[in-house]
Enzyme design. Sequence first.
Site, PDB file in Angstrom:
ATOM      1  N   CYS A  24       0.818  -1.220   0.000  1.00 29.45           N
ATOM      2  CA  CYS A  24       0.000   0.000   0.000  1.00 29.45           C
ATOM      3  C   CYS A  24       0.857   1.277   0.000  1.00 29.45           C
ATOM      4  O   CYS A  24       0.330   2.372  -0.202  1.00 29.45           O
ATOM      5  CB  CYS A  24      -0.946   0.006   1.185  1.00 29.45           C
ATOM      6  SG  CYS A  24      -2.049  -1.399   1.181  1.00 29.45           S
TER       7      CYS A  24
ATOM      8  N   HIS B 171      -3.187   7.143   2.727  1.00 35.92           N
ATOM      9  CA  HIS B 171      -3.627   5.850   2.183  1.00 35.92           C
ATOM     10  C   HIS B 171      -5.009   5.505   2.745  1.00 35.92           C
ATOM     11  O   HIS B 171      -5.225   5.571   3.960  1.00 35.92           O
ATOM     12  CB  HIS B 171      -2.603   4.772   2.552  1.00 35.92           C
ATOM     13  CG  HIS B 171      -3.100   3.390   2.332  1.00 35.92           C
ATOM     14  ND1 HIS B 171      -3.712   3.005   1.158  1.00 35.92           N
ATOM     15  CD2 HIS B 171      -3.114   2.290   3.139  1.00 35.92           C
ATOM     16  CE1 HIS B 171      -4.066   1.732   1.256  1.00 35.92           C
ATOM     17  NE2 HIS B 171      -3.716   1.286   2.446  1.00 35.92           N
TER      18      HIS B 171
ATOM     19  N   ASN C 158     -10.217  -0.132   0.241  1.00 35.25           N
ATOM     20  CA  ASN C 158      -8.756  -0.011   0.260  1.00 35.25           C
ATOM     21  C   ASN C 158      -8.211  -0.567  -1.058  1.00 35.25           C
ATOM     22  O   ASN C 158      -8.230  -1.778  -1.283  1.00 35.25           O
ATOM     23  CB  ASN C 158      -8.223  -0.807   1.460  1.00 35.25           C
ATOM     24  CG  ASN C 158      -6.706  -0.819   1.533  1.00 35.25           C
ATOM     25  OD1 ASN C 158      -6.018  -0.444   0.585  1.00 35.25           O
ATOM     26  ND2 ASN C 158      -6.173  -1.261   2.654  1.00 35.25           N
TER      27      ASN C 158
END
Length: 331
Positions: A116, A255, A285
């Site tokens: 990520c 993020h 996500n």
Amino acid sequence: MQKNYGVKFLSFSGALPSKVVKNTDLEKLFDTTDEWIYTRTGIKERRVVDNGESGLSLSLQTAKDSLNKAKIDPKAIDLIIVSTATPDKLYPSMSCMLQGLLGASNAACFDLSAACSGFIFGIATASQFIYTGQYKNILLVGVDIHSRFLDWNERSVAVLFGDGAGSVVMSSCMAKDDELMGFILRSESDTKLDLTLDNENVTFSQFKNQISPNFVKMNGKAIYQFALRVVPEITNQILDKVNLSIDQIDCLVLHQANQRIIDAVSERLNIPKSKVLSNIQNVGNTSAASIPLAIVDGIKSKRIKSPCKMLLIGFGAGLTWGASIIDCNIN
Ligand code: UT7
């Protein structure tokens, strides 16, 4: 560092698969509720690849859009970096496959694995080639297709992720016009394996056994606490490094892992909600794609106004985390 050139961010773009999976669809798969998912994560729906879509098709879509907006011919691209932890194939790399579809025949290509944090690590890596004068135009793509690696019976993980891709063209300019004010990259070996996606189930001696599926495994609480520890810390470090205070930041792009993490971090940093981007409600996500997709959403909704000092922060498996501040005329 002696910079011979500066970096310009020419065009952020994003691509999402067409299939929408709502929380209410997940209620039919396992014991969960829309209410639990929304209150614990801020997510209402996510997109997943279907009907021939893939990480490569999404990468192609977003890359073409970035190149068109930047008015850069694919042949003028010197380097393609694809940040991904879920490539369509282990090899050839996503970047090499993308090169062929784009006709970017002069580009060197490699994939970058930082989960990520991949987009932040990609910005930092690309910038070094530009600062030294090695390359002029670099295409950076962040893409992840987690829907292939989720155990759709495991409710605490499956609700979180969505598929997507995002990209930007980074080009060289005069050193005095550099739009990348600074970056910090950090890593800390995940010795407890709090966030993993295995690729090592079948060995020579076991090859006759049935291949067991490789799924994302996560200790959600540990990752949550990790994020709340490192994000405020790296924010203070990067602000110190570039000599800015938090109120000089126009926009925080964290993020998009969980709305509760975004809210808790914003509160600790004392940054007003109006400056904090969030699109997790509609996409979940999306891992390496999450930062560019949030930027694209911020541009569309006019929450990002040009010029804009953006603080970008990624964190994830590895463990990895990183921050960069860019001061750019966004388009
Ligand atoms: O990109 C970086 C990667 N990941 C992250 O950043 C994730 C960080 N962590 C998180 O976002 C959160 O830890 C989660 C959203 C994953 C979980 O939230 P939580 O508040 O930590 O929940 P929990 O795991 O402590 O579970 C609380 C309860 C448990 O039930 P009991 O033991 O209290 O009876 C779970 O079994 O909620 C239950 N639960 C669910 N219930 C309904 C877990 N998942 C679900 C679900 N639906 N989907």
